[in-house]
Scaffold this motif. Sequence first.
Motif, mmCIF file in Angstrom:
data_model
loop_
_atom_site.group_PDB
_atom_site.id
_atom_site.type_symbol
_atom_site.label_atom_id
_atom_site.label_comp_id
_atom_site.label_asym_id
_atom_site.label_seq_id
_atom_site.Cartn_x
_atom_site.Cartn_y
_atom_site.Cartn_z
ATOM 1 N N THR A 132 -16.004 -9.966 35.243
ATOM 2 C CA THR A 132 -15.654 -8.594 33.953
ATOM 3 C C THR A 132 -15.628 -9.484 32.503
ATOM 4 O O THR A 132 -15.453 -8.808 31.595
ATOM 5 C CB THR A 132 -14.280 -8.228 33.634
ATOM 6 O OG1 THR A 132 -13.563 -9.749 33.800
ATOM 7 C CG2 THR A 132 -13.583 -7.718 35.274
ATOM 8 N N ASN A 135 -13.830 -14.472 30.768
ATOM 9 C CA ASN A 135 -14.481 -16.061 30.898
ATOM 10 C C ASN A 135 -15.704 -16.355 29.902
ATOM 11 O O ASN A 135 -16.099 -17.470 30.622
ATOM 12 C CB ASN A 135 -13.489 -17.131 31.903
ATOM 13 C CG ASN A 135 -13.486 -18.797 31.449
ATOM 14 O OD1 ASN A 135 -14.376 -19.183 30.354
ATOM 15 N ND2 ASN A 135 -12.258 -19.054 31.617
ATOM 16 N N THR A 150 -20.837 -7.514 38.778
ATOM 17 C CA THR A 150 -20.775 -6.900 40.204
ATOM 18 C C THR A 150 -18.943 -5.791 39.866
ATOM 19 O O THR A 150 -18.672 -6.028 40.425
ATOM 20 C CB THR A 150 -19.757 -8.031 41.394
ATOM 21 O OG1 THR A 150 -18.204 -8.361 39.861
ATOM 22 C CG2 THR A 150 -20.809 -9.424 41.625
ATOM 23 N N SER A 191 -0.711 -13.020 34.372
ATOM 24 C CA SER A 191 0.330 -11.783 33.508
ATOM 25 C C SER A 191 -0.909 -10.489 32.999
ATOM 26 O O SER A 191 0.017 -9.756 32.267
ATOM 27 C CB SER A 191 0.364 -13.444 32.142
ATOM 28 O OG SER A 191 -0.900 -14.054 31.759
ATOM 29 N N VAL A 257 -19.974 -14.209 44.179
ATOM 30 C CA VAL A 257 -19.429 -14.013 45.467
ATOM 31 C C VAL A 257 -19.032 -11.939 45.639
ATOM 32 O O VAL A 257 -19.585 -11.377 44.169
ATOM 33 C CB VAL A 257 -17.326 -13.704 45.076
ATOM 34 C CG1 VAL A 257 -16.626 -13.064 45.484
ATOM 35 C CG2 VAL A 257 -17.251 -16.068 44.970
ATOM 36 N N ASP A 370 -0.240 -8.910 27.482
ATOM 37 C CA ASP A 370 -1.297 -9.721 27.242
ATOM 38 C C ASP A 370 -1.811 -8.084 27.195
ATOM 39 O O ASP A 370 -2.043 -6.578 27.044
ATOM 40 C CB ASP A 370 -1.941 -10.071 28.719
ATOM 41 C CG ASP A 370 -1.236 -11.540 28.965
ATOM 42 O OD1 ASP A 370 -1.352 -12.020 28.359
ATOM 43 O OD2 ASP A 370 -2.226 -12.225 29.842
ATOM 44 N N PRO A 371 -3.435 -8.278 26.161
ATOM 45 C CA PRO A 371 -3.935 -7.727 25.431
ATOM 46 C C PRO A 371 -4.384 -7.204 26.691
ATOM 47 O O PRO A 371 -5.524 -7.648 27.195
ATOM 48 C CB PRO A 371 -4.540 -7.978 24.099
ATOM 49 C CG PRO A 371 -4.320 -9.398 24.640
ATOM 50 C CD PRO A 371 -3.037 -9.591 25.067
ATOM 51 N N PHE A 476 -7.797 -21.344 31.753
ATOM 52 C CA PHE A 476 -7.236 -21.637 30.159
ATOM 53 C C PHE A 476 -8.681 -21.744 29.428
ATOM 54 O O PHE A 476 -8.338 -22.108 28.567
ATOM 55 C CB PHE A 476 -6.542 -21.864 30.813
ATOM 56 C CG PHE A 476 -5.493 -20.644 30.876
ATOM 57 C CD1 PHE A 476 -5.154 -19.848 31.984
ATOM 58 C CD2 PHE A 476 -4.172 -21.211 29.963
ATOM 59 C CE1 PHE A 476 -4.304 -18.944 32.500
ATOM 60 C CE2 PHE A 476 -2.628 -19.960 30.886
ATOM 61 C CZ PHE A 476 -3.091 -19.205 31.643
ATOM 62 N N ASN A 511 -18.882 -20.083 34.385
ATOM 63 C CA ASN A 511 -18.418 -20.477 32.988
ATOM 64 C C ASN A 511 -18.257 -22.217 32.714
ATOM 65 O O ASN A 511 -18.440 -22.778 31.318
ATOM 66 C CB ASN A 511 -17.701 -19.497 32.960
ATOM 67 C CG ASN A 511 -16.186 -20.258 33.901
ATOM 68 O OD1 ASN A 511 -17.008 -19.997 35.574
ATOM 69 N ND2 ASN A 511 -15.396 -19.139 33.852
HETATM 70 C C1 LIG Z 1 -6.522 -12.034 28.690
HETATM 71 C C2 LIG Z 1 -5.592 -12.775 29.319
HETATM 72 C C3 LIG Z 1 -4.963 -13.354 30.425
HETATM 73 C C4 LIG Z 1 -5.488 -13.938 31.433
HETATM 74 N N1 LIG Z 1 -4.218 -14.629 32.179
HETATM 75 C C5 LIG Z 1 -4.153 -15.495 33.237
HETATM 76 C C6 LIG Z 1 -3.428 -15.695 33.727
HETATM 77 O O1 LIG Z 1 -1.463 -15.508 33.733
HETATM 78 N N2 LIG Z 1 -3.174 -16.855 34.857
HETATM 79 C C7 LIG Z 1 -4.704 -17.911 35.480
HETATM 80 O O2 LIG Z 1 -4.775 -18.444 35.820
HETATM 81 N N3 LIG Z 1 -5.732 -17.700 34.317
HETATM 82 C C8 LIG Z 1 -5.237 -16.317 33.401
HETATM 83 N N4 LIG Z 1 -6.540 -15.453 33.082
HETATM 84 C C9 LIG Z 1 -7.923 -16.788 32.883
HETATM 85 C C10 LIG Z 1 -8.794 -16.231 34.199
HETATM 86 O O3 LIG Z 1 -8.364 -16.283 34.912
HETATM 87 C C11 LIG Z 1 -10.267 -16.513 33.562
HETATM 88 O O4 LIG Z 1 -10.507 -15.820 32.695
HETATM 89 C C12 LIG Z 1 -10.906 -15.942 34.906
HETATM 90 O O5 LIG Z 1 -11.929 -16.564 34.973
HETATM 91 C C13 LIG Z 1 -10.950 -14.392 34.398
HETATM 92 O O6 LIG Z 1 -12.345 -14.016 36.299
HETATM 93 P P1 LIG Z 1 -13.136 -12.167 35.735
HETATM 94 O O7 LIG Z 1 -13.591 -12.293 36.953
HETATM 95 O O8 LIG Z 1 -12.341 -11.577 35.036
HETATM 96 O O9 LIG Z 1 -13.696 -13.221 34.694
HETATM 97 P P2 LIG Z 1 -15.560 -13.103 34.305
HETATM 98 O O10 LIG Z 1 -15.896 -13.405 32.662
HETATM 99 O O11 LIG Z 1 -15.922 -12.608 35.078
HETATM 100 O O12 LIG Z 1 -15.514 -14.564 35.474
HETATM 101 C C14 LIG Z 1 -16.043 -15.926 34.787
HETATM 102 C C15 LIG Z 1 -16.147 -17.301 35.591
HETATM 103 O O13 LIG Z 1 -16.167 -16.281 37.426
HETATM 104 C C16 LIG Z 1 -16.875 -16.460 38.299
HETATM 105 N N5 LIG Z 1 -17.066 -15.265 38.486
HETATM 106 C C17 LIG Z 1 -16.704 -14.259 38.461
HETATM 107 N N6 LIG Z 1 -17.365 -13.279 39.092
HETATM 108 C C18 LIG Z 1 -18.307 -13.987 39.762
HETATM 109 C C19 LIG Z 1 -18.976 -13.600 41.132
HETATM 110 N N7 LIG Z 1 -18.334 -12.381 41.229
HETATM 111 N N8 LIG Z 1 -19.560 -14.763 42.120
HETATM 112 C C20 LIG Z 1 -18.997 -15.462 41.688
HETATM 113 N N9 LIG Z 1 -18.746 -15.736 40.395
HETATM 114 C C21 LIG Z 1 -17.733 -15.245 39.663
HETATM 115 C C22 LIG Z 1 -18.576 -17.221 36.964
HETATM 116 O O14 LIG Z 1 -17.933 -18.566 37.265
HETATM 117 C C23 LIG Z 1 -17.257 -17.312 36.299
HETATM 118 O O15 LIG Z 1 -18.211 -17.273 34.340
HETATM 119 C C24 LIG Z 1 -6.677 -14.792 32.137
HETATM 120 C C25 LIG Z 1 -7.975 -14.715 30.663
HETATM 121 C C26 LIG Z 1 -7.478 -13.375 29.866
HETATM 122 C C27 LIG Z 1 -8.788 -12.763 28.860
#
Ligand SMILES: Cc1cc2nc3c(=O)[nH]c(=O)nc-3n(C[C@H](O)[C@H](O)[C@H](O)COP(=O)(O)OP(=O)(O)OC[C@H]3O[C@@H](n4cnc5c(N)ncnc54)[C@H](O)[C@@H]3O)c2cc1C
Length: 517
Positions: A132, A135, A150, A191, A257, A370-371, A476, A511
């Motif tokens: 998404t 991070n 993905t 959250s 993944v 959260d936004p 975080f 990341n």
């Molecule tokens: C508004 C907001 C609220 C949040 N609240 C919480 C919370 O309450 N608790 C908490 O623990 N965290 C929280 N987070 C942090 C969140 O868990 C991280 O930002 C997390 O990395 C988001 O995962 P994503 O897959 O959406 O992001 P992405 O940016 O898509 O992925 C982040 C990283 O995860 C790995 N990844 C993602 N997809 C894959 C894949 N298909 N295969 C292998 N690796 C992959 C990669 O290393 C990638 O760089 C929050 C973040 C935000 C922005």
Amino acid sequence: MLLSMQRRQLNLSLDLELLDGELQGRCHDGNGGDHRFSGWLGLIGAIDSLVTDDGRNPMLISQSSRFAELQSRIDGQVLVAGDDAWDASRQTFNLTHDQQPAAIVRVASAEDVAEAVRFAAEHGMRVAPQSTGHNAGPIEALEDALLVRTDDLQEISIDVAARRARVGSGVRWAEVADRASAVGLAPLSGSSRDVGITGYSLGGGMGWLARKHGLQTNALTAVEIVTADGELRRIDHDNETDLFWAVRGGGGNYGVVTALEFELFPAPEIYAGSLFFPYERAREVMHAWHEFVSAGLPDEITTVARVMQFPPMEEIPEMVRGKSFTILQAAYLGSEADGAELLRPLTDLGPDMNTFAMVEPAALGHLAMDPEQPMPYADSSRMLSNLSAAGIDAFLDTAGPGSGSQLANVELRSLGGALARRAPGAGARATLDGDYLLFAVGGVFTPDAYDEVARQAESVSQALTPWDSGTRYLNFEGGDVDAQVFFDADSWRLLRALRDHWDPKGLFLANHEIKES
Ligand SMILES: Cc1cc2nc3c(=O)[nH]c(=O)nc-3n(C[C@H](O)[C@H](O)[C@H](O)COP(=O)(O)OP(=O)(O)OC[C@H]3O[C@@H](n4cnc5c(N)ncnc54)[C@H](O)[C@@H]3O)c2cc1C
């Protein structure tokens, strides 16, 4: 304001101004190219259109042909700069980041992922997995990498009897939380409903039920992953157990993944809500909350204290728009009567508004407010141990009333309970070691505001240095830090050894990269 920048060998200049709070401007390339734009995304789009205006930019043509072979091998889409879906596909949740990979692969299946990984390996490129972009900030330069998105892997199934969910790696928490909630089950989501399950789960995953059930990563029961050799593997407690251990905390360092399976927890209803106090009462309320937490709480309750200053933006609900509050929040796995009794020391403080009620589990996704739309921001986070009353004062002196802080949200999450216990069979992120998790974030509504907002967010963390646990929480961490800081020494050594074993050429670009410091 005039800002000059160089990007892909082109000299661009920008004229920017704020009109009624909206970013407006023009972007020129010095060769007659001139685009007007409004908003952050418009700015990014304008820059791209000048850089990649097809017909005029030979780099674009060579880029397309470079990836034509990959396109012929997959059902999904390979995108290069200038393609229609380019900007939408590279957009990150934090709009201050500008991802510019060599190409984006929007995979349609696990087989597509395997082809993309093989193609990258054959062509000496790296692979950055992303679902998404929540991070994306810490990712190093992507110029020579395929960004494998993905998002389109949207499979979801829930086995109610087994209390298990299976999801494709593009699914966000909202979809699963709603379906599980309808059958009296709760996932260990966080959250925000908008966050991707994959990155959240691979990095740890701390949510409203964490003190009772621990981290989401340890609720994973199976992971399907394409490793550096281009093979799709199903890993679990019985198969490739070393790799299964590493991905549960080690993030995207070991492969892409494609699907996840995980436990759901029985929770037909949860006693949860917020107590809203005037911002000016922050000192009294935060100290009372700290004493409440320090006295010891059952694992069934997870609580958060925060000071929030809502920007005057239309997207923000009118009730809180442009206003500031001190807010105490909790989720309690138990009855309304027991929950109300447990929270009495906080409700006796006399909040202006008390929203506590029995709610379905999916409602927890709205509690933190959260936004859910991408926005530009700067943030900072720390894990804290032995936080004393002086620590609460330090928090308030930098983030509370009179501090001059403009940060939208500065919060302390109470840890402990199951988060502090190493469960049998846990992954690399077995525990979150600390008593509190600090998170500070502010919106960056003009490009030149970034440094000041980042400084304010970091100053809260700095003020709490005496209580810094010495570790950080990967999920975080929005900036580029040495990933060693997330792990204890033994886990780090093993994660490094497993990275060398499973990804010896360092194909994957996560990341937070597990690599030699
Ligand atoms: C508004 C907001 C609220 C949040 N609240 C919480 C919370 O309450 N608790 C908490 O623990 N965290 C929280 N987070 C942090 C969140 O868990 C991280 O930002 C997390 O990395 C988001 O995962 P994503 O897959 O959406 O992001 P992405 O940016 O898509 O992925 C982040 C990283 O995860 C790995 N990844 C993602 N997809 C894959 C894949 N298909 N295969 C292998 N690796 C992959 C990669 O290393 C990638 O760089 C929050 C973040 C935000 C922005």
